[in-house]
Enzyme design. Structure first.
Site, PDB file in Angstrom:
ATOM      1  N   ASN A 207       6.725  53.393  33.459  1.00  9.82           N
ATOM      2  CA  ASN A 207       7.804  53.234  34.623  1.00  9.82           C
ATOM      3  C   ASN A 207       7.792  51.933  35.408  1.00  9.82           C
ATOM      4  O   ASN A 207       8.225  51.818  36.522  1.00  9.82           O
ATOM      5  CB  ASN A 207       7.849  54.490  35.690  1.00  9.82           C
ATOM      6  N   GLY A 229       4.955  47.282  31.317  1.00  9.23           N
ATOM      7  CA  GLY A 229       4.708  48.392  30.481  1.00  9.23           C
ATOM      8  C   GLY A 229       5.788  49.083  30.064  1.00  9.23           C
ATOM      9  O   GLY A 229       5.283  49.860  29.033  1.00  9.23           O
ATOM     10  N   ASP A 230       6.828  48.946  30.417  1.00  7.28           N
ATOM     11  CA  ASP A 230       7.846  49.943  29.992  1.00  7.28           C
ATOM     12  C   ASP A 230       8.980  48.817  29.676  1.00  7.28           C
ATOM     13  O   ASP A 230       8.821  47.700  29.407  1.00  7.28           O
ATOM     14  CB  ASP A 230       8.057  50.764  31.164  1.00  7.28           C
ATOM     15  N   ASP A 231      10.513  49.549  29.806  1.00  4.07           N
ATOM     16  CA  ASP A 231      11.486  48.639  29.222  1.00  4.07           C
ATOM     17  C   ASP A 231      11.578  47.380  29.943  1.00  4.07           C
ATOM     18  O   ASP A 231      11.389  46.957  31.413  1.00  4.07           O
ATOM     19  CB  ASP A 231      12.800  49.419  29.885  1.00  4.07           C
TER      20      ASP A 231
END
Ligand SMILES: *[C@@H]1O[C@H](CO)[C@@H](O)[C@H](O)[C@H]1NC(C)=O
Ligand SMILES: *[C@@H]1O[C@H](CO)[C@@H](O)[C@H](O)[C@H]1NC(C)=O
Ligand SMILES: *[C@@H]1O[C@H](CO)[C@@H](O)[C@H](O)[C@H]1NC(C)=O
Ligand SMILES: *[C@@H]1O[C@H](CO)[C@@H](O)[C@H](O)[C@H]1NC(C)=O
Ligand SMILES: *[C@@H]1O[C@H](CO)[C@@H](O)[C@H](O)[C@H]1NC(C)=O
Ligand SMILES: *[C@@H]1O[C@H](CO)[C@@H](O)[C@H](O)[C@H]1NC(C)=O
Ligand SMILES: *[C@@H]1O[C@H](CO)[C@@H](O)[C@H](O)[C@H]1NC(C)=O
Ligand SMILES: *[C@@H]1O[C@H](CO)[C@@H](O)[C@H](O)[C@H]1NC(C)=O
Ligand SMILES: *[C@@H]1O[C@H](CO)[C@@H](O)[C@H](O)[C@H]1NC(C)=O
Length: 420
Positions: A207, A229-231
């Site tokens: 997230n 770490g995410d999109d």
């Protein structure tokens, strides 16, 4: 007569001036920093109260401002924000969980939000927002949707804005978020969120999306770099007329549309999206669309499902991808983060309408251990996937062999993605 014409001239200048060229500011506020560790938010609020309309607000160079309380910088108009300095958030998790500005979608909590019209936020290459996120990564662990994780930068209900040339480091949650905003240019932004525990526990950074848009229209994100770490970018429900160009992402989950369908009975719309000239290194996915399960299981933000809607007119082109672990070209239905006892996708297939979506000119290679499917279009039997196309998808396995293609329930394609 002369006075009248100069008033008219001034009015015309103001009307013609878009967000790119503001009229000369009537007042300038240079924000003092306490430098004794106390909260600089009151001084920031005061500067925006005084100079947030037809003015200029300056965060001084080589200066660190300590942000210990929530900033709601509302009713701005014709304002230039020169963010030369650093804004550093406090790590008082209890405070932020209780006081962030709430937005209904996934119960997000915003630490600093700007709203109004004709706003330029320029970091001049030195402006930095430091979310001091490690404390949040350690606290959230696998629960990405943990309530109250602060979003360090948000344009909320903004019309005509430019945000450029600054960095966001160690964001507590999603980095750069736009909600209910329109006509925004995002240029030359640097994002970096890394966890000291990432190797041991990759879920730890969940997230920490790079750029997110929700219920917004006409946004361009360009010439930017992110290690998150995410999109890297996520076009969430209500995103229309979006353009991404020249973006480099490390250790991200790729360029996403979704998740859609998380709220039971709600119709999510995403339309007219172009993402081009994107490089992804060490990414989980490439360019993808994700939707929730068809029947609600638990509640948002972690659970949910049972919504519907459509995605149409999407172009993903000119992607260079290295060392990706899942598929570069992907439709992922039945996303779920609720943990235990979630029924199988086959038992709760989602609905939805996906049309006119194209992926072209993808080059690169996949991770040696995991990646093999260059194309994975897995549509639910209850969804409509039509007008899909791909061209020049040359993302190879790590050993140089061609990736495989897999298509399920896509109008016009057989299971190995040959047109029928
Ligand atoms: C989160 O949002 C849901 C509605 O989607 C609501 O029922 C719930 O109370 C919210 N949780 C918090 C902590 O505000
Ligand atoms: C960013 O700021 C630097 C330093 O002022 C400047 O040289 C550069 O042109 C700026 N870039 C953009 C895109 O505004
Ligand atoms: C879209 O936003 C840009 C600013 O980034 C603006 O120049 C353009 O006029 C807007 N387009 C429409 C159709 O409003
Ligand atoms: C792409 O963006 C990077 C910044 O991430 C910039 O250095 C580069 O000049 C941009 N390329 C083009 C073609 O604009
Ligand atoms: C999407 O683009 C088409 C073609 O430019 C336009 O007619 C349509 O209004 C756009 N949709 C939205 C929601 O703006
Ligand atoms: C498909 O999407 C592209 C890109 O948005 C658009 O130019 C084209 O008009 C769309 N085609 C149809 C049939 O809507
Ligand atoms: C394909 O994409 C790459 C960037 O990944 C770009 O350099 C190249 O020009 C593109 N090719 C075409 C034919 O557009
Ligand atoms: C690919 O990523 C893995 C970690 O997932 C790493 O161990 C490996 O060195 C990377 N390979 C290349 C060629 O970058
Ligand atoms: C190349 O790698 C793929 C995916 O890991 C594997 O399925 C295939 O057997 C390998 N081919 C050769 C010739 O090693």
């Amino acid at each position: 007569m002369k006075v009248l014409s100069s008033i008219l001239w001034a009015l015309t200048t103001m009307l013609l001036a878009g967000a790119h060229s503001l009229p000369y500011p009537e007042h300038t506020c240079v924000i003092p920093a306490s430098k004794d560790g106390s909260d600089d938010s009151p001084a920031i609020r005061k500067a925006f109260d005084t100079c947030g309309r037809n003015g200029k607000v300056v965060f001084q160079k080589d200066t660190t401002y300590s942000i210990q309380s929530v900033l709601q910088l509302h009713n701005l108009k014709n304002v230039q924000v020169d963010m030369f300095g650093t804004l550093e958030y406090s790590t008082d998790v209890r405070y932020w969980i209780l006081h962030g500005s709430y937005y209904y979608f996934q119960n997000i909590s915003i630490a600093m939000e700007f709203s109004g019209e004709n706003i330029v936020i320029d970091g001049h290459g030195s402006g930095t927002i430091n979310g001091q996120g490690q404390v949040w990564y350690d606290l959230a662990l696998g629960v990405g949707g943990l309530y109250g994780r602060p979003i360090p930068f948000c344009l909320r209900n903004v019309k005509n804005a430019v945000a450029k040339n600054f960095s966001i480091l160690q964001s507590g949650k999603w980095n750069f978020v736009m909600v209910e905003s329109q006509n925004v240019l995002v240029d030359n932004i640097y994002l970096s969120s890394t966890s000291d525990d990432f190797q041991a526990n990759p879920g730890n950074l969940g997230n920490t999306d790079g750029f997110d848009t929700i219920n917004s229209d006409n946004i361009t994100i360009q010439n930017s770099w992110a290690n998150v770490g995410d999109d890297c970018v996520s076009f969430k429900p209500g995103s229309t007329n979006m353009h991404v160009k020249n973006l480099t992402c490390y250790n991200s989950a790729g360029i996403a549309i979704g998740s859609l369908g998380q709220y039971e009975g709600v119709r999510d719309v995403v339309e007219n999206i172009t993402a081009e000239d994107v490089s992804l290194y060490g990414s989980r996915n490439g360019a993808y669309i994700k939707t929730y399960v068809g029947k609600r299981t638990y509640w948002p933000p972690q659970g949910g499902g049972g919504g519907n809607g459509y995605v149409r007119n999407v172009v993903f082109k000119n992607f260079h991808i290295e060392n990706i672990t899942a598929s570069p070209v992907l439709i992922q239905q039945c996303t779920h983060w609720a943990g235990y006892n979630v029924p199988a996708c086959a038992d709760t297939p989602p609905t939805g309408f996906f049309s006119n979506i194209s992926w072209s000119n993808f080059t690169g290679y996949m991770n040696e251990k995991v990646g093999t499917k260059a194309i994975s279009w897995t549509c639910s039997p209850l969804a409509t996937c039509e007008g899909f196309s791909f061209k020049d998808i040359n993302v190879k396995s790590a050993n140089g062999t061609d990736g495989t293609y897999s298509c399920t329930n896509v109008v016009g394609y057989n299971p190995t993605c040959e047109t029928k």
